[in-house]
Write an enzyme that holds these catalytic residues in place. Structure first.
Site, PDB file in Angstrom:
ATOM      1  N   ASP A 449       0.953 -67.167 -43.319  1.00  0.00           N
ATOM      2  CA  ASP A 449       2.547 -66.825 -42.674  1.00  0.00           C
ATOM      3  C   ASP A 449       3.123 -66.820 -43.538  1.00  0.00           C
ATOM      4  OD1 ASP A 449       3.984 -66.103 -40.557  1.00  0.00           O
ATOM      5  OD2 ASP A 449       4.572 -67.787 -41.031  1.00  0.00           O
ATOM      6  N   GLU A 502       0.260 -62.804 -45.222  1.00  0.00           N
ATOM      7  CA  GLU A 502       1.530 -61.673 -45.092  1.00  0.00           C
ATOM      8  C   GLU A 502       2.831 -61.797 -46.042  1.00  0.00           C
ATOM      9  OE1 GLU A 502       4.354 -61.804 -41.225  1.00  0.00           O
ATOM     10  OE2 GLU A 502       4.065 -63.394 -41.879  1.00  0.00           O
TER      11      GLU A 502
END
Length: 784
Positions: A449, A502
């Site tokens: 993330d 990401e």
């Protein structure tokens, strides 16, 4: 005490030591408590009743009265509330001695008879209402190895969780738990737990000054018991901290760590792991179903209960299998205190959340996925951590895991703290955590993330809010080195895993190998495609012609990285609305547009990721506090979208042209990317002799007599048509088949005149004959 020994309490324990022990600030506790060899003064009793001392006597006239020093074993303990303590030989259970009570606070000490060689012992403790036998933890040496500590401090330790945290051990047949924590600037660290009534003066840990690590082996600790670390800082403040390496945690608000279960899990997924190891994932189908376990489906009269892993095995796995997804991606499940963080602000990085079951039940779920042929990916948060007082923040009173300077250590967007990636112990903490999920739980990969926030020192900051690197740049050199080490080590250690970033900027080489200067990820989310295409999707069809490039621009850079096309949870929260809600028009237009958009997505180069609820055309924005609206599947339009996604997955997994050349521009060919006036795109996906032609119409117009180029002569089958009644469409199409004509068009030697349905995606494949479609094809084509 032996009649032949005369030993003072000062020899057994100095007064200053007793005072420090009572204040819980005796520095080297293991040198004081436990069993130790000491030299004591000894004399024989007078042999005659009338013996008198006299200066006139020769010096050696009564040598038996001259004290001498001999080696003996002393045992010291601190047991609050005890009235008597007996020393018991652990080997034969016999009483060796009774320890003297040195004060009323529970400090006892005594000699172990004439013994001079250490032995294992127990303490028989007499309390006012009970008698207990305990194994003294201070008789055990440290269980840490120099090599482990060296690698930990160096920043290259992959299995720090095997010695840090709470680990079950057996020492000389004595079962217990080894506690270990890193707190280099602490004056004292104690294990406080259910067994010692959360008293920090008990179970003070051994300090390893060179490494900043503290440890203690405590016999008899029960699995699932609660504990924390009481840390006395350099300033004299006492902190209560959960275990950074704790493998189980209590729910909020107590947030204690818990001793993990002794039970091991017997895996049954050898066949899957062998297959995974031999799969080249860049050339294999990857269609990911992103799941938030707390809201996929719920139980209870009001939907207030989370599904446990046993129920998820029975419900989620069959659904994923039925829909044709290849992987499930779990949003973060490392323990987090606040439900509204969705797991992205974890405090227990090594503790699977209590919400859905035990660690072994999680393993059973992953095992069942593997046996069903489904990979399991984990959303992993290494970019930041929250400021919860029981967590990592100023763990020993100083900034250990974070930076002291807020320009480096605080994240302005999320009010969180940023890891100090340049510190060896922090690198080992994170590397070991990644290794932990992949090793202990058999996850098939990690999705990282917020990678962009790790890469840039000025991420979301004004000019005054950040510090440049050593070269004056904005790149976070320590974070880059950490990511490169992470990907290199994980790919080396676990064959066939997938590491996903990401990353929302144009950082070059995210999926390039570390040897070639890249970050070393296997895949990167294609955030550019997502932003552009969703912007296009939200426009009225009347105006889409003016924004045609939002649909086509992604092909300019599609082969610069190994991409995953992601429609994640982030796109359906915080007022953004569901995918269906983003689309203008009436219901018919919304559903038709969504089906056409999914068709474009599955035809576009790149692996696929869809957040739960999108495949049933969820109407409401995602709410983590409630189940998906499964009742919507009572209605035909929602059933149609679900069938469409399922059939797209089936086509995808069966067509090498769609998954085998995602990384190769030769696998994609535009037929027409410039038809902005009609808002139609057409292209070919190809691999070897297999070719699929996609025609996507993003307006409600029906285009009859529409010519499209074809790669070769022959009969073409209408493999999929999103406007079929089967999917909830208007049933406009080409009766299942198209024949080529020898008329060059769009750079092809062949072409055909077709009917393009409204707001729809057509997929044509070379059939080779003009026979009627089979029964299996009827669902995928219009019946007209």
């Amino acid at each position: 005490m032996d009649n032949n020994k005369m030993t003072s309490s000062l020899e057994l324990m100095p007064a200053y030591a007793m005072q420090k022990l009572l204040r819980a600030n005796y520095t080297d506790i293991f040198s004081l408590l436990g069993m130790h060899r000491i030299s004591v003064s000894m004399t024989n009793k007078a042999k005659t009743a009338n013996a008198q001392t006299s200066s006139a006597l020769p010096a050696d006239s009564d040598s038996n009265q001259v004290p001498k020093l001999v080696d003996r074993l002393v045992v010291r303990c601190f047991l609050k509330g005890a009235e008597r303590v007996e020393l018991i030989n652990a080997l034969d259970g016999r009483k060796v001695a009774e320890l003297a009570k040195l004060n009323d606070d529970g400090i006892f000490a005594g000699l172990a008879g004439r013994r001079v060689n250490p032995f294992r012992y127990r303490l028989r403790v007499h309390y006012p209402l009970t008698v207990e036998e305990v194994v003294d933890p201070y008789q055990f040496d440290s269980l840490l190895s120099a090599e482990d500590l060296y690698l930990f401090s160096e920043g290259s330790q992959l299995q720090a969780y095997h010695f840090l945290g709470a680990n079950h051990r057996s020492v000389d047949g004595v079962a217990g738990v080894h506690f270990c924590v890193w707190a280099p600037n602490a004056k004292r660290v104690s294990v406080v737990n259910d067994e010692n009534h959360w008293d920090g003066s008990q179970h003070v840990m051994r300090q390893h000054v060179a490494n900043g690590v503290w440890d203690i082996f405590i016999p008899g600790i029960q699995a699932l018991s609660h504990y924390k670390y009481e840390i006395e800082t350099g300033e004299g403040h006492c902190l209560l901290k959960s275990d950074p390496y704790g493998q189980m945690m209590q729910s909020a608000p107590s947030n204690a760590s818990r001793v993990p279960s002794w039970e091991t899990y017997q895996w049954q997924d050898d066949a899957w792991l062998a297959k995974r190891a031999n799969t080249a994932w860049h050339q294999a189908p990857i269609s990911i179903y992103e799941v938030h376990l707390g809201s996929w489906r719920r139980e209870g009269e009001r939907g207030e209960q989370y599904l446990q892993y046993s129920a998820l095995i029975e419900q989620l796995i069959p659904y994923v299998k039925k829909m044709g997804y290849t992987h499930v991606q779990l949003m973060p499940i490392a323990e987090y205190p606040f439900d509204g963080s969705w797991g992205y602000q974890p405090v227990g990085m090594y503790a699977p959340s209590y919400r859905f079951g035990s660690a072994n039940e999680l393993k059973a779920f992953i095992d069942a996925c593997h046996q069903a042929g489904i990979g399991v990916l984990l959303d992993w948060v290494a970019a930041h951590f929250p400021k919860d007082p029981h967590g990592l923040t100023r763990f020993d009173g100083s900034c250990l895991y974070e930076h002291e300077d807020p320009r480096q250590g605080e994240h302005p967007d999320w009010d969180t703290l940023i890891y100090n990636y340049g510190r060896g112990e922090v690198k080992s903490y994170l590397l070991s955590n990644a290794n932990y999920w992949l090793e202990a739980f058999h996850f098939d990969g990690l999705r990282l993330d917020a990678v962009s926030s790790m890469l840039y020192l000025d991420y979301s900051r004004t000019a005054e809010e950040w510090l440049p690197n050593a070269h004056g740049g904005r790149e976070n050199l320590e974070a880059i080195a950490f990511l490169q080490a992470l990907n290199t080590r994980m790919y080396q250690s676990f064959a066939g895993i997938i590491m996903i970033a990401e990353e929302s900027t144009a950082w070059p080489g995210v999926t390039k190998s570390v040897q070639k200067g890249g970050l070393g990820f296997g895949f990167k989310w294609n955030m550019g495609w997502m932003n552009d295409s969703l912007s296009y999707l939200s426009r009225d069809p009347l105006y889409r012609s003016h924004h045609h490039n939002e649909l086509t621009f992604s092909l300019v850079y599609s082969f610069t990285e190994q991409f995953i096309l992601s429609l994640s949870h982030d796109e359906v929260v915080h007022g953004k609305g569901s995918l269906l809600h983003k689309i203008p028009g009436d219901d018919w237009q919304k559903f038709a547009t969504l089906r056409a958009y999914f068709g474009f997505m599955w035809g576009h180069p790149g692996k696929k990721l869809l957040f739960m609820g999108a495949d049933i055309a969820q109407r409401d924005e995602w709410n983590h506090n409630k189940s998906l609206d499964w009742h919507l599947l009572e209605f035909a339009p929602h059933q149609g979208v679900q069938r469409w996604v399922r059939d797209l997955n089936t086509l995808y997994s069966q067509s090498t042209a769609l998954f085998g050349s995602d990384h190769d521009c030769d696998g994609f060919h535009w037929l027409d990317c410039d038809n902005a006036s009609a808002s139609i795109v057409s292209f070919i996906r190809q691999s070897g002799d297999e070719k699929l032609i996609f025609i996507v119409n993003m307006t409600p117009e029906v285009y009859r007599e529409f010519r499209v180029g074809l790669p070769c002569a022959g009969a073409y089958r209408e493999r999929l048509n999103s406007d079929s009644h089967y999917y909830g469409g208007s049933n406009v199409g080409n009766a299942g088949r198209v024949s080529s004509e020898e008329e060059p068009y769009q750079g092809m030697n062949q072409s055909a005149v077709i009917t393009v349905p409204p707001l729809a995606c057509l997929v044509l494949t070379l059939d080779g004959n003009l026979s009627a479609p089979s029964a299996d094809d009827v669902k995928a084509i219009p019946c007209s």
